[in-house]
Design an enzyme around this catalytic site. Structure first.
Site, PDB file in Angstrom:
ATOM      1  N   CYS A 114       0.847  -1.193   0.000  1.00  0.00           N
ATOM      2  CA  CYS A 114       0.000   0.000   0.000  1.00  0.00           C
ATOM      3  C   CYS A 114       0.888   1.251   0.000  1.00  0.00           C
ATOM      4  O   CYS A 114       2.058   1.196   0.408  1.00  0.00           O
ATOM      5  CB  CYS A 114      -0.855  -0.019   1.260  1.00  0.00           C
ATOM      6  SG  CYS A 114      -1.814   1.483   1.519  1.00  0.00           S
ATOM      7  N   THR A 168       0.644   3.499   2.120  1.00  0.00           N
ATOM      8  CA  THR A 168       1.014   3.668   3.533  1.00  0.00           C
ATOM      9  C   THR A 168       2.294   2.890   3.845  1.00  0.00           C
ATOM     10  O   THR A 168       3.176   3.379   4.567  1.00  0.00           O
ATOM     11  CB  THR A 168      -0.133   3.176   4.451  1.00  0.00           C
ATOM     12  OG1 THR A 168      -1.303   3.900   4.095  1.00  0.00           O
ATOM     13  CG2 THR A 168       0.190   3.366   5.912  1.00  0.00           C
ATOM     14  N   HIS A 172       5.141   4.871   2.714  1.00  0.00           N
ATOM     15  CA  HIS A 172       5.498   5.928   3.680  1.00  0.00           C
ATOM     16  C   HIS A 172       6.350   5.344   4.810  1.00  0.00           C
ATOM     17  O   HIS A 172       7.322   5.962   5.252  1.00  0.00           O
ATOM     18  CB  HIS A 172       4.242   6.567   4.292  1.00  0.00           C
ATOM     19  CG  HIS A 172       3.513   7.464   3.341  1.00  0.00           C
ATOM     20  ND1 HIS A 172       4.021   8.676   2.924  1.00  0.00           N
ATOM     21  CD2 HIS A 172       2.323   7.330   2.717  1.00  0.00           C
ATOM     22  CE1 HIS A 172       3.171   9.244   2.087  1.00  0.00           C
ATOM     23  NE2 HIS A 172       2.129   8.442   1.940  1.00  0.00           N
ATOM     24  N   HIS A 182      -1.254  -4.446   5.410  1.00  0.00           N
ATOM     25  CA  HIS A 182      -2.673  -4.596   5.768  1.00  0.00           C
ATOM     26  C   HIS A 182      -3.559  -4.938   4.585  1.00  0.00           C
ATOM     27  O   HIS A 182      -4.772  -4.901   4.687  1.00  0.00           O
ATOM     28  CB  HIS A 182      -3.170  -3.311   6.455  1.00  0.00           C
ATOM     29  CG  HIS A 182      -2.971  -2.097   5.610  1.00  0.00           C
ATOM     30  ND1 HIS A 182      -1.811  -1.357   5.629  1.00  0.00           N
ATOM     31  CD2 HIS A 182      -3.754  -1.529   4.683  1.00  0.00           C
ATOM     32  CE1 HIS A 182      -1.905  -0.368   4.746  1.00  0.00           C
ATOM     33  NE2 HIS A 182      -3.070  -0.455   4.157  1.00  0.00           N
ATOM     34  N   CYS A 204     -13.449   0.431  18.379  1.00  0.00           N
ATOM     35  CA  CYS A 204     -13.481   0.186  19.825  1.00  0.00           C
ATOM     36  C   CYS A 204     -14.739  -0.537  20.299  1.00  0.00           C
ATOM     37  O   CYS A 204     -14.711  -1.270  21.276  1.00  0.00           O
ATOM     38  CB  CYS A 204     -13.287   1.501  20.589  1.00  0.00           C
ATOM     39  SG  CYS A 204     -14.748   2.569  20.620  1.00  0.00           S
ATOM     40  N   ASP A 217      -3.436  13.522 -13.375  1.00  0.00           N
ATOM     41  CA  ASP A 217      -2.213  13.122 -12.667  1.00  0.00           C
ATOM     42  C   ASP A 217      -1.067  13.819 -13.381  1.00  0.00           C
ATOM     43  O   ASP A 217      -1.301  14.612 -14.309  1.00  0.00           O
ATOM     44  CB  ASP A 217      -2.053  11.576 -12.673  1.00  0.00           C
ATOM     45  CG  ASP A 217      -1.181  11.078 -11.515  1.00  0.00           C
ATOM     46  OD1 ASP A 217       0.021  11.410 -11.499  1.00  0.00           O
ATOM     47  OD2 ASP A 217      -1.683  10.365 -10.620  1.00  0.00           O
ATOM     48  N   ARG A 265       0.590   5.966 -15.041  1.00  0.00           N
ATOM     49  CA  ARG A 265      -0.664   5.764 -14.315  1.00  0.00           C
ATOM     50  C   ARG A 265      -1.862   6.322 -15.076  1.00  0.00           C
ATOM     51  O   ARG A 265      -2.961   5.777 -15.003  1.00  0.00           O
ATOM     52  CB  ARG A 265      -0.547   6.381 -12.933  1.00  0.00           C
ATOM     53  CG  ARG A 265       0.340   5.483 -12.082  1.00  0.00           C
ATOM     54  CD  ARG A 265       0.543   5.990 -10.719  1.00  0.00           C
ATOM     55  NE  ARG A 265       0.891   4.896  -9.828  1.00  0.00           N
ATOM     56  CZ  ARG A 265       1.141   5.069  -8.541  1.00  0.00           C
ATOM     57  NH1 ARG A 265       1.065   6.272  -8.014  1.00  0.00           N
ATOM     58  NH2 ARG A 265       1.437   4.042  -7.789  1.00  0.00           N
ATOM     59  N   LEU A 267     -10.472  11.856  -0.236  1.00  0.00           N
ATOM     60  CA  LEU A 267      -9.736  10.734   0.347  1.00  0.00           C
ATOM     61  C   LEU A 267      -8.257  11.064   0.504  1.00  0.00           C
ATOM     62  O   LEU A 267      -7.614  10.682   1.475  1.00  0.00           O
ATOM     63  CB  LEU A 267      -9.889   9.500  -0.552  1.00  0.00           C
ATOM     64  CG  LEU A 267      -9.129   8.278  -0.074  1.00  0.00           C
ATOM     65  CD1 LEU A 267     -10.046   7.389   0.749  1.00  0.00           C
ATOM     66  CD2 LEU A 267      -8.523   7.478  -1.204  1.00  0.00           C
ATOM     67  N   GLY A 268      -7.699  11.780  -0.494  1.00  0.00           N
ATOM     68  CA  GLY A 268      -6.267  12.098  -0.502  1.00  0.00           C
ATOM     69  C   GLY A 268      -5.879  12.879   0.745  1.00  0.00           C
ATOM     70  O   GLY A 268      -6.630  13.743   1.195  1.00  0.00           O
TER      71      GLY A 268
HETATM   72  P1  NAD Z   1      -0.652   7.531  -4.601  1.00  0.00           P
HETATM   73  O1  NAD Z   1       0.336   8.377  -3.899  1.00  0.00           O
HETATM   74  O2  NAD Z   1      -0.198   6.321  -5.322  1.00  0.00           O
HETATM   75  O3  NAD Z   1      -1.477   8.433  -5.645  1.00  0.00           O
HETATM   76  C1  NAD Z   1      -1.486   9.807  -5.672  1.00  0.00           C
HETATM   77  C2  NAD Z   1      -1.346  10.220  -7.124  1.00  0.00           C
HETATM   78  O4  NAD Z   1      -1.466  11.639  -7.211  1.00  0.00           O
HETATM   79  C3  NAD Z   1       0.013   9.845  -7.734  1.00  0.00           C
HETATM   80  O5  NAD Z   1      -0.166   9.019  -8.873  1.00  0.00           O
HETATM   81  C4  NAD Z   1       0.602  11.208  -8.090  1.00  0.00           C
HETATM   82  O6  NAD Z   1       1.410  11.178  -9.265  1.00  0.00           O
HETATM   83  C5  NAD Z   1      -0.667  12.041  -8.288  1.00  0.00           C
HETATM   84  N1  NAD Z   1      -0.434  13.482  -8.365  1.00  0.00           N
HETATM   85  C6  NAD Z   1       0.665  14.204  -8.008  1.00  0.00           C
HETATM   86  N2  NAD Z   1       0.498  15.506  -8.314  1.00  0.00           N
HETATM   87  C7  NAD Z   1      -0.733  15.617  -8.874  1.00  0.00           C
HETATM   88  C8  NAD Z   1      -1.483  16.708  -9.395  1.00  0.00           C
HETATM   89  N3  NAD Z   1      -1.002  17.964  -9.389  1.00  0.00           N
HETATM   90  N4  NAD Z   1      -2.718  16.463  -9.892  1.00  0.00           N
HETATM   91  C9  NAD Z   1      -3.229  15.221  -9.909  1.00  0.00           C
HETATM   92  N5  NAD Z   1      -2.562  14.134  -9.413  1.00  0.00           N
HETATM   93  C10 NAD Z   1      -1.337  14.345  -8.914  1.00  0.00           C
HETATM   94  O7  NAD Z   1      -1.750   7.171  -3.544  1.00  0.00           O
HETATM   95  P2  NAD Z   1      -2.935   6.088  -3.435  1.00  0.00           P
HETATM   96  O8  NAD Z   1      -2.429   4.896  -2.722  1.00  0.00           O
HETATM   97  O9  NAD Z   1      -3.649   5.896  -4.743  1.00  0.00           O
HETATM   98  O10 NAD Z   1      -3.838   6.920  -2.424  1.00  0.00           O
HETATM   99  C11 NAD Z   1      -4.443   8.137  -2.848  1.00  0.00           C
HETATM  100  C12 NAD Z   1      -4.464   9.160  -1.736  1.00  0.00           C
HETATM  101  O11 NAD Z   1      -5.362   8.724  -0.714  1.00  0.00           O
HETATM  102  C13 NAD Z   1      -3.142   9.407  -1.018  1.00  0.00           C
HETATM  103  O12 NAD Z   1      -3.074  10.774  -0.646  1.00  0.00           O
HETATM  104  C14 NAD Z   1      -3.246   8.545   0.225  1.00  0.00           C
HETATM  105  O13 NAD Z   1      -2.438   9.028   1.288  1.00  0.00           O
HETATM  106  C15 NAD Z   1      -4.699   8.697   0.543  1.00  0.00           C
HETATM  107  N6  NAD Z   1      -5.343   7.621   1.302  1.00  0.00           N
HETATM  108  C16 NAD Z   1      -6.331   7.979   2.164  1.00  0.00           C
HETATM  109  C17 NAD Z   1      -7.042   7.011   2.834  1.00  0.00           C
HETATM  110  C18 NAD Z   1      -8.164   7.422   3.727  1.00  0.00           C
HETATM  111  O14 NAD Z   1      -8.726   6.562   4.418  1.00  0.00           O
HETATM  112  N7  NAD Z   1      -8.541   8.702   3.729  1.00  0.00           N
HETATM  113  C19 NAD Z   1      -6.747   5.663   2.657  1.00  0.00           C
HETATM  114  C20 NAD Z   1      -5.734   5.315   1.749  1.00  0.00           C
HETATM  115  C21 NAD Z   1      -5.051   6.303   1.064  1.00  0.00           C
HETATM  116 ZN    ZN Z   2     -15.521   3.289  18.494  1.00  0.00          ZN
END
Ligand code: NAD
Ligand code: ZN
Length: 340
Positions: free
Chosen positions: A38, A40, A43, A63, A93, A195, A200, A262-263
């Site tokens: 993932c 994560t 990171h 995970h 919880c 993107d 991608r 989400l991001g």
């Molecule tokens: P990822 O980092 O693989 O995807 C992010 C994409 O954004 C990359 O392909 C990157 O090239 C692109 N990007 C960069 N600059 C950009 C721009 N100016 N315009 C458009 N796109 C651009 O991440 P992922 O695994 O697909 O996850 C997506 C996002 O969701 C991440 O920010 C991640 O941290 C987050 N996330 C959140 C949750 C949640 O529960 N809220 C869960 C999982 C992941």
């Molecule tokens: Zn709870």
């Protein structure tokens, strides 16, 4: 047992031997077949500031997985040895207001598998039986192994009605691409994905996006004009965590548009609030997956013909995990699967 753990406070992840986890009365023990890497995990691998502040020494990471129930605690009902399962990585919880109301995905005390407690990059994983999801037979193992991020995509995409709507997805990471596939499958009109990564964007087109826009080379508004979109996007799915992507979304939404976010931005993010106010936008934050409606919908979407196979671009034995992480870090991949 074999596991991949964060053994040093520096970039990397290391193969090690750890004890097989204990199974509590409400737990299932899962023999892991396949895991996926993932964002994560990347990171944690890169050891960024979030990881340094979050991940305890020696944590077994991971995970996203599919496996087989090998044993279970005395209180577990509804599972049997041999069941093929994936699992919800947010352990909740059970006693906060939202948990008690059945809104478990809004638990304020969520614990993350492979983040706050041992994860699935291991031969065995223990989770509460409540978190296990029994897989229908017609969901292939490789697809089941990516149900966790697919769930992020499904939860976000299905937050608002997409039928006949024009949808903007900012960020063609694995989750953004899967969200594009869901939007197409459920009947959106235009599904535009942005993107800056050509690999991608290409995958997003293969998975059903109408247009894939490299925002470093092309203006989103020009693409909208080519598509005959005179007003703006009806629904926005923010899946990049990049502030400039979110502000381009605010620019191009129609009045009354709905945004699911989400991001995760790197820090606090300034936006033009006038766009939100005068366009009457609705913005919803998304964390994880709904338990377990999202899981039910995931299985149903696959069973009704949504094909995620092109998302899995690499698969290798777990011993080659370093190569798997390198591929994920390169951005030249969809999902990378490790076989245990
Ligand atoms: P990822 O980092 O693989 O995807 C992010 C994409 O954004 C990359 O392909 C990157 O090239 C692109 N990007 C960069 N600059 C950009 C721009 N100016 N315009 C458009 N796109 C651009 O991440 P992922 O695994 O697909 O996850 C997506 C996002 O969701 C991440 O920010 C991640 O941290 C987050 N996330 C959140 C949750 C949640 O529960 N809220 C869960 C999982 C992941
Ligand atoms: Zn709870």
């Amino acid at each position: 047992m074999k596991a991949l753990a964060k053994l040093k406070a520096e970039p990397g992840i290391w193969q090690t031997e750890v004890d097989k986890p204990d199974v509590g009365p409400n737990d299932v023990l899962i023999k892991i077949k396949k895991t996926a890497i993932c964002g994560t995990d990347v990171h944690i691998y890169k050891w960024d500031e979030w990881a340094q502040n979050t991940i305890p020494h020696g944590m077994v990471v991971g995970h996203e997985y599919v496996g087989i129930v090998e044993s279970m605690g005395s209180e577990v009902r509804g599972f049997k040895v041999g069941d093929r399962v994936s699992g919800e990585g947010h352990i909740t919880c059970g006693y906060c207001r939202n948990c008690r109301a059945g809104r478990v995905h809004l638990c304020r005390n969520t614990i993350g598998v492979g983040v706050n407690r041992p994860g699935s990059f291991a031969e065995y994983l223990v989770i509460p039986a409540f978190n296990a999801f029994k897989l229908p037979d017609n969901i292939p193992d490789n697809i089941a192994a990516i149900f966790d991020p697919f769930g992020n995509a499904v939860h976000t995409a299905l937050s608002f009605d997409l039928v006949g709507e024009d949808v903007l997805i900012t960020g063609a990471g694995p989750i953004g691409i899967m969200a594009a596939a869901v939007a197409r499958h459920v009947g959106a009109r235009h599904v535009v994905v942005t993107d800056v990564n050509p690999y991608r964007l290409d995958l997003a087109l293969k998975m059903g996006a109408s247009r894939a826009v490299d925002v470093s080379k092309q203006h989103l508004k020009d693409v909208m004009a080519e598509l005959g979109m005179t007003e703006g996007f009806d629904v926005g799915l923010e899946m990049s965590g990049v502030p400039s992507a979110f502000s381009s979304m605010l620019d191009t939404m129609n009045h009354g548009g709905k945004i699911a976010m989400l991001g995760i931005p790197p820090s606090s993010m300034a936006i033009d609030w006038n766009k939100v106010i005068f366009k009457g936008l609705i913005i919803k934050g998304i964390y994880g997956r709904e338990m377990f409606e999202t899981w039910y919908k995931m299985a149903s979407l696959i069973q009704s013909g949504l094909d995620l196979t092109p998302m899995i671009t690499h698969e290798m034995p777990m011993e080659r995990f370093a190569e798997g992480f390198d591929i994920m870090c390169s951005g030249q991949s969809g999902k990378v699967i490790l076989n245990w």
